[in-house]
Design a protein around this motif. Sequence first.
Motif, PDB file in Angstrom:
ATOM      1  N   GLU A 142      14.798  12.110   5.462  1.00 31.22           N
ATOM      2  CA  GLU A 142      14.559  10.681   5.606  1.00 31.22           C
ATOM      3  C   GLU A 142      13.685  10.479   6.841  1.00 31.22           C
ATOM      4  OE1 GLU A 142      16.602   6.306   6.157  1.00 31.22           O
ATOM      5  OE2 GLU A 142      17.789   8.077   6.644  1.00 31.22           O
ATOM      6  N   VAL A 143      12.610   9.725   6.667  1.00 27.09           N
ATOM      7  CA  VAL A 143      11.661   9.437   7.740  1.00 27.09           C
ATOM      8  C   VAL A 143      11.704   7.939   8.003  1.00 27.09           C
ATOM      9  CG1 VAL A 143       9.249   9.600   8.465  1.00 27.09           C
ATOM     10  CG2 VAL A 143      10.206  11.350   6.948  1.00 27.09           C
ATOM     11  N   ARG A 144      11.855   7.569   9.276  1.00 27.99           N
ATOM     12  CA  ARG A 144      11.888   6.158   9.677  1.00 27.99           C
ATOM     13  C   ARG A 144      10.894   5.941  10.809  1.00 27.99           C
ATOM     14  NH1 ARG A 144      16.514   3.091   8.500  1.00 27.99           N
ATOM     15  NH2 ARG A 144      16.252   2.002  10.477  1.00 27.99           N
TER      16      ARG A 144
ATOM     17  N   PRO B  26       8.505   9.599  14.476  1.00 27.20           N
ATOM     18  CA  PRO B  26       9.541   8.942  13.675  1.00 27.20           C
ATOM     19  C   PRO B  26      10.934   9.441  14.040  1.00 27.20           C
ATOM     20  CG  PRO B  26       8.704  10.800  12.466  1.00 27.20           C
ATOM     21  CD  PRO B  26       7.911  10.732  13.769  1.00 27.20           C
ATOM     22  N   ASP B  27      11.922   8.759  13.515  1.00 27.51           N
ATOM     23  CA  ASP B  27      13.284   9.273  13.499  1.00 27.51           C
ATOM     24  C   ASP B  27      13.440  10.003  12.172  1.00 27.51           C
ATOM     25  OD1 ASP B  27      14.077   8.160  15.964  1.00 27.51           O
ATOM     26  OD2 ASP B  27      14.469   6.235  15.000  1.00 27.51           O
ATOM     27  N   LEU B  28      14.059  11.175  12.217  1.00 27.54           N
ATOM     28  CA  LEU B  28      14.243  11.990  11.020  1.00 27.54           C
ATOM     29  C   LEU B  28      15.720  12.276  10.800  1.00 27.54           C
ATOM     30  CD1 LEU B  28      11.512  14.737  11.624  1.00 27.54           C
ATOM     31  CD2 LEU B  28      11.285  12.615  10.315  1.00 27.54           C
ATOM     32  N   ALA B  29      16.133  12.300   9.542  1.00 29.55           N
ATOM     33  CA  ALA B  29      17.443  12.787   9.140  1.00 29.55           C
ATOM     34  C   ALA B  29      17.173  13.883   8.118  1.00 29.55           C
ATOM     35  CB  ALA B  29      18.289  11.675   8.540  1.00 29.55           C
TER      36      ALA B  29
ATOM     37  N   ALA C 179       0.822  -1.215   0.000  1.00 25.94           N
ATOM     38  CA  ALA C 179       0.000   0.000   0.000  1.00 25.94           C
ATOM     39  C   ALA C 179       0.856   1.266   0.000  1.00 25.94           C
ATOM     40  CB  ALA C 179      -0.935   0.005   1.211  1.00 25.94           C
ATOM     41  N   LEU C 180       2.151   1.122   0.258  1.00 32.05           N
ATOM     42  CA  LEU C 180       3.060   2.271   0.359  1.00 32.05           C
ATOM     43  C   LEU C 180       4.327   1.985  -0.451  1.00 32.05           C
ATOM     44  CD1 LEU C 180       2.708   2.723   4.210  1.00 32.05           C
ATOM     45  CD2 LEU C 180       1.676   4.185   2.456  1.00 32.05           C
ATOM     46  N   PRO C 181       4.239   2.021  -1.779  1.00 30.98           N
ATOM     47  CA  PRO C 181       5.347   1.564  -2.621  1.00 30.98           C
ATOM     48  C   PRO C 181       6.639   2.374  -2.510  1.00 30.98           C
ATOM     49  CG  PRO C 181       3.618   2.576  -3.949  1.00 30.98           C
ATOM     50  CD  PRO C 181       3.086   2.454  -2.550  1.00 30.98           C
ATOM     51  N   GLU C 182       6.585   3.584  -2.002  1.00 26.40           N
ATOM     52  CA  GLU C 182       7.798   4.400  -1.874  1.00 26.40           C
ATOM     53  C   GLU C 182       8.584   4.078  -0.605  1.00 26.40           C
ATOM     54  OE1 GLU C 182       8.839   6.545  -4.255  1.00 26.40           O
ATOM     55  OE2 GLU C 182       7.105   5.952  -5.433  1.00 26.40           O
ATOM     56  N   TRP C 183       8.005   3.283   0.270  1.00 25.12           N
ATOM     57  CA  TRP C 183       8.634   2.939   1.551  1.00 25.12           C
ATOM     58  C   TRP C 183       9.353   1.604   1.445  1.00 25.12           C
ATOM     59  CZ3 TRP C 183       8.407   5.953   6.062  1.00 25.12           C
ATOM     60  CH2 TRP C 183       7.662   7.129   5.932  1.00 25.12           C
ATOM     61  N   THR C 184      10.411   1.441   2.248  1.00 29.22           N
ATOM     62  CA  THR C 184      11.169   0.196   2.280  1.00 29.22           C
ATOM     63  C   THR C 184      11.359  -0.258   3.721  1.00 29.22           C
ATOM     64  OG1 THR C 184      13.283   1.375   2.363  1.00 29.22           O
ATOM     65  CG2 THR C 184      12.460   0.760   0.180  1.00 29.22           C
ATOM     66  N   LEU C 185      11.605  -1.544   3.885  1.00 35.12           N
ATOM     67  CA  LEU C 185      12.002  -2.073   5.189  1.00 35.12           C
ATOM     68  C   LEU C 185      13.480  -1.780   5.371  1.00 35.12           C
ATOM     69  CD1 LEU C 185      10.193  -5.520   5.283  1.00 35.12           C
ATOM     70  CD2 LEU C 185       9.665  -3.487   6.626  1.00 35.12           C
TER      71      LEU C 185
ATOM     72  N   ALA D 233      12.571  -1.097  10.723  1.00 34.87           N
ATOM     73  CA  ALA D 233      11.741   0.102  10.543  1.00 34.87           C
ATOM     74  C   ALA D 233      11.277   0.158   9.099  1.00 34.87           C
ATOM     75  CB  ALA D 233      12.537   1.359  10.889  1.00 34.87           C
ATOM     76  N   ILE D 234      10.359   1.083   8.820  1.00 42.14           N
ATOM     77  CA  ILE D 234      10.057   1.428   7.430  1.00 42.14           C
ATOM     78  C   ILE D 234      10.615   2.819   7.202  1.00 42.14           C
ATOM     79  CG2 ILE D 234       8.105  -0.109   7.095  1.00 42.14           C
ATOM     80  CD1 ILE D 234       6.227   2.295   7.606  1.00 42.14           C
ATOM     81  N   ALA D 235      11.139   3.041   6.005  1.00 37.21           N
ATOM     82  CA  ALA D 235      11.830   4.298   5.730  1.00 37.21           C
ATOM     83  C   ALA D 235      11.517   4.807   4.335  1.00 37.21           C
ATOM     84  CB  ALA D 235      13.343   4.105   5.873  1.00 37.21           C
ATOM     85  N   ARG D 236      11.562   6.122   4.233  1.00 38.30           N
ATOM     86  CA  ARG D 236      11.411   6.788   2.940  1.00 38.30           C
ATOM     87  C   ARG D 236      12.156   8.111   3.000  1.00 38.30           C
ATOM     88  NH1 ARG D 236       6.289   9.328  -0.421  1.00 38.30           N
ATOM     89  NH2 ARG D 236       7.668  10.222  -1.993  1.00 38.30           N
ATOM     90  N   THR D 237      12.796   8.477   1.892  1.00 44.49           N
ATOM     91  CA  THR D 237      13.435   9.782   1.782  1.00 44.49           C
ATOM     92  C   THR D 237      12.605  10.645   0.846  1.00 44.49           C
ATOM     93  OG1 THR D 237      15.634   8.871   2.197  1.00 44.49           O
ATOM     94  CG2 THR D 237      15.525  11.031   1.107  1.00 44.49           C
ATOM     95  N   TYR D 238      12.200  11.808   1.347  1.00 49.94           N
ATOM     96  CA  TYR D 238      11.471  12.797   0.557  1.00 49.94           C
ATOM     97  C   TYR D 238      12.477  13.838   0.074  1.00 49.94           C
ATOM     98  CZ  TYR D 238       7.309  10.886   2.858  1.00 49.94           C
ATOM     99  OH  TYR D 238       6.319  10.059   3.331  1.00 49.94           O
ATOM    100  N   ARG D 239      12.296  14.305  -1.155  1.00 52.81           N
ATOM    101  CA  ARG D 239      13.211  15.299  -1.735  1.00 52.81           C
ATOM    102  C   ARG D 239      12.457  16.591  -2.027  1.00 52.81           C
ATOM    103  NH1 ARG D 239      17.892  13.162  -1.672  1.00 52.81           N
ATOM    104  NH2 ARG D 239      18.114  10.937  -1.990  1.00 52.81           N
TER     105      ARG D 239
END
Length: 117
Positions: free
Chosen positions: A83-85, A73-76, A32-38, A42-48
């Motif tokens: 990056e959101v985890r 979340p944890d953020l970088a 359901a969330l194709p931009e996210w990865t394990l 955690a699950i993570a995604r980087t937004y630009r």
Amino acid sequence: MKTLAELLAARCRPLEGHAAMSDAEAHAQLAALPEWTLAGGAIARTYRFADYYETIAFVNALAYMVHAEDHHPDLAVGYNRCEVRFSTHSVGGLSDNDFICAARADAIFAQSYGPAA
């Protein structure tokens, strides 16, 4: 597995005493969330973004949402990316709460910056 619409309609809930999702459940829910990865439990995604201002505007909108859900979340954060985890510390892994907040983070991004990039 919940659909994207079901994730967006759901609210986070306290999960002390509950078990984490299995790897199979987490992989299935990621459909359901194709931009996210394990990533390491955690699950993570980087937004630009175009620049630092847009990045921080997104971080502030995300902070407002996760505070309301009481699931943080944890953020970088960098100049043009964030990056959101998500993981659920109280269950020692992943839970529905992570996927609910990930879906809402994608909705915040899409509302302000268009489709996933």
